[in-house]
Design a protein around this motif. Structure first.
Motif, short mmCIF file in Angstrom:
data_model
loop_
_atom_site.label_atom_id
_atom_site.label_comp_id
_atom_site.label_asym_id
_atom_site.label_seq_id
_atom_site.Cartn_x
_atom_site.Cartn_y
_atom_site.Cartn_z
N UNK A 96 -6.46 -1.51 11.85
CA UNK A 96 -7.63 -0.85 11.28
C UNK A 96 -7.28 -0.13 9.99
N UNK A 97 -6.08 0.44 9.93
CA UNK A 97 -5.66 1.10 8.70
C UNK A 97 -5.54 0.14 7.54
N UNK A 98 -5.08 -1.07 7.81
CA UNK A 98 -4.94 -2.07 6.75
C UNK A 98 -6.28 -2.69 6.38
N UNK A 99 -7.22 -2.69 7.29
CA UNK A 99 -8.56 -3.18 6.97
C UNK A 99 -9.24 -2.27 5.96
N UNK A 100 -9.04 -0.96 6.10
CA UNK A 100 -9.80 0.01 5.30
C UNK A 100 -9.10 0.47 4.03
N UNK A 101 -7.82 0.14 3.84
CA UNK A 101 -7.15 0.55 2.61
C UNK A 101 -7.78 -0.20 1.43
N UNK A 102 -7.87 0.46 0.27
CA UNK A 102 -8.55 -0.15 -0.87
C UNK A 102 -7.90 -1.47 -1.29
N UNK A 103 -6.58 -1.47 -1.40
CA UNK A 103 -5.88 -2.68 -1.86
C UNK A 103 -4.68 -2.94 -0.95
N UNK A 104 -4.58 -4.16 -0.45
CA UNK A 104 -3.47 -4.57 0.40
C UNK A 104 -2.65 -5.61 -0.35
N UNK B 166 -6.47 3.70 -2.78
CA UNK B 166 -5.39 3.70 -1.80
C UNK B 166 -4.77 2.31 -1.73
N UNK B 167 -3.46 2.28 -1.51
CA UNK B 167 -2.72 1.02 -1.55
C UNK B 167 -1.76 0.94 -0.38
N UNK B 168 -1.66 -0.24 0.22
CA UNK B 168 -0.62 -0.54 1.21
C UNK B 168 0.11 -1.77 0.72
N UNK B 169 1.45 -1.72 0.75
CA UNK B 169 2.24 -2.82 0.20
C UNK B 169 3.32 -3.24 1.19
N UNK B 170 3.49 -4.55 1.35
CA UNK B 170 4.47 -5.10 2.27
C UNK B 170 5.15 -6.30 1.63
N UNK B 171 6.44 -6.47 1.91
CA UNK B 171 7.02 -7.79 1.73
C UNK B 171 6.55 -8.64 2.91
N UNK B 172 6.67 -9.94 2.77
CA UNK B 172 6.27 -10.82 3.86
C UNK B 172 7.05 -10.50 5.13
N UNK B 173 8.34 -10.23 4.99
CA UNK B 173 9.17 -9.92 6.15
C UNK B 173 8.78 -8.59 6.78
N UNK B 174 8.50 -7.58 5.94
CA UNK B 174 8.14 -6.27 6.49
C UNK B 174 6.80 -6.32 7.19
N UNK B 175 5.86 -7.11 6.68
CA UNK B 175 4.58 -7.24 7.35
C UNK B 175 4.78 -7.78 8.77
N UNK B 176 5.65 -8.77 8.89
CA UNK B 176 5.93 -9.34 10.22
C UNK B 176 6.59 -8.31 11.13
N UNK B 177 7.57 -7.57 10.62
CA UNK B 177 8.26 -6.56 11.43
C UNK B 177 7.29 -5.48 11.89
N UNK B 178 6.49 -4.98 10.96
CA UNK B 178 5.58 -3.89 11.31
C UNK B 178 4.50 -4.36 12.28
#
Length: 243
Positions: free
Chosen positions: A167-175, A140-152
């Motif tokens: 918690x969802x970002x802690x448990x995803x296989x790759x961030x 499983x993968x979660x991907x963000x631009x630096x700006x989107x990470x801040x917005x979210x």
């Protein structure tokens, strides 16, 4: 009660041919018998095996199609290869930054991947090739631009869903965080990112990062009280590659 068996002649239910079968008799009355001949019985068994195999194949195909849809949902068109219907040309990447392929030697594990280099060195495109390989392995993968990470992060805090988001970002296989340092983060976002690195490294999940900055310039973009510890953690828990 008397039990016995006897061989009798019957007509096959399917092909109507005559056949003999052993039947169970209880007090002289037929109780259990095979209703088809040996040939039809074998044909039925083979058909059931084919049906099971077809069902397994269909399920695998459905799963693969679902994974491809998920990949397309996460990966922007710009970073899909031309074979995937996107705008990334592998030959052009090889020409612009031939070293990018060494990223493909990275193996999934507790240590992440930090890719640094100037704009135009195919850092993001190369990282998406790494993410594609993780997708293909069922990660499983979660991907963000630096700006989107801040917005979210700010949206989650404002909607009182920060714990669930975190918690969802802690448990995803790759961030994956693209262009770290490019966006100006709030102190709250910095704090959440710092905690996220700690939580993921404790759990053995890697962090994948691209940045245009070196240590000094990245430190200048982060709050003074967090810059040193954050950069040390990135260095400790990520393999560093310069393109």
């Amino acid at each position: 009660m008397r039990f016995e068996t006897e061989t009798r002649s019957y007509q096959c239910r399917d092909c109507k041919a005559s056949y003999q079968s052993e039947v169970l008799l209880i007090n002289g009355q037929e109780h259990v018998r095979v209703e088809v001949c040996h040939t039809c019985s074998r044909r039925i068994a083979e058909q059931r095996e084919r049906d099971v195999a077809d069902a397994i194949l269909a399920d695998k195909l459905k799963t693969a199609q679902g994974m491809e849809v998920r990949r397309r949902e996460i990966c922007p068109m710009e970073f899909r290869t031309e074979a995937e219907g996107g705008n990334t040309s592998l030959p052009r990447m090889d020409s612009a930054s031939p070293e990018w392929r060494k990223l493909l030697h990275w193996r999934f594990g507790p240590r992440g991947l930090l890719v640094r280099g100037e704009t135009g060195r195919c850092k993001t495109r190369a990282m998406w090739r790494v993410l594609r390989s993780l997708f293909d392995k069922g990660k499983s993968v979660a991907a963000f631009t630096s700006a989107k990470f801040d917005r979210d992060c700010r949206d989650a805090g404002g909607n009182f869903t920060l714990s669930k988001w975190f918690d969802g970002l802690v448990s995803v296989d790759a961030l994956f965080i693209d262009d770290l340092g490019k966006a100006q983060w709030t102190p709250s976002t910095e704090a959440q990112f710092f905690d996220l690195i700690d939580e993921r490294t404790r759990s053995g999940f890697p962090l994948l990062v691209t940045t245009n900055d070196d240590r000094a310039t990245l430190a200048a973009r982060i709050s003074e009280d967090r810059s040193g510890p954050l950069i040390r953690r990135l260095a400790e828990y990520c393999e560093s590659v310069v393109l």
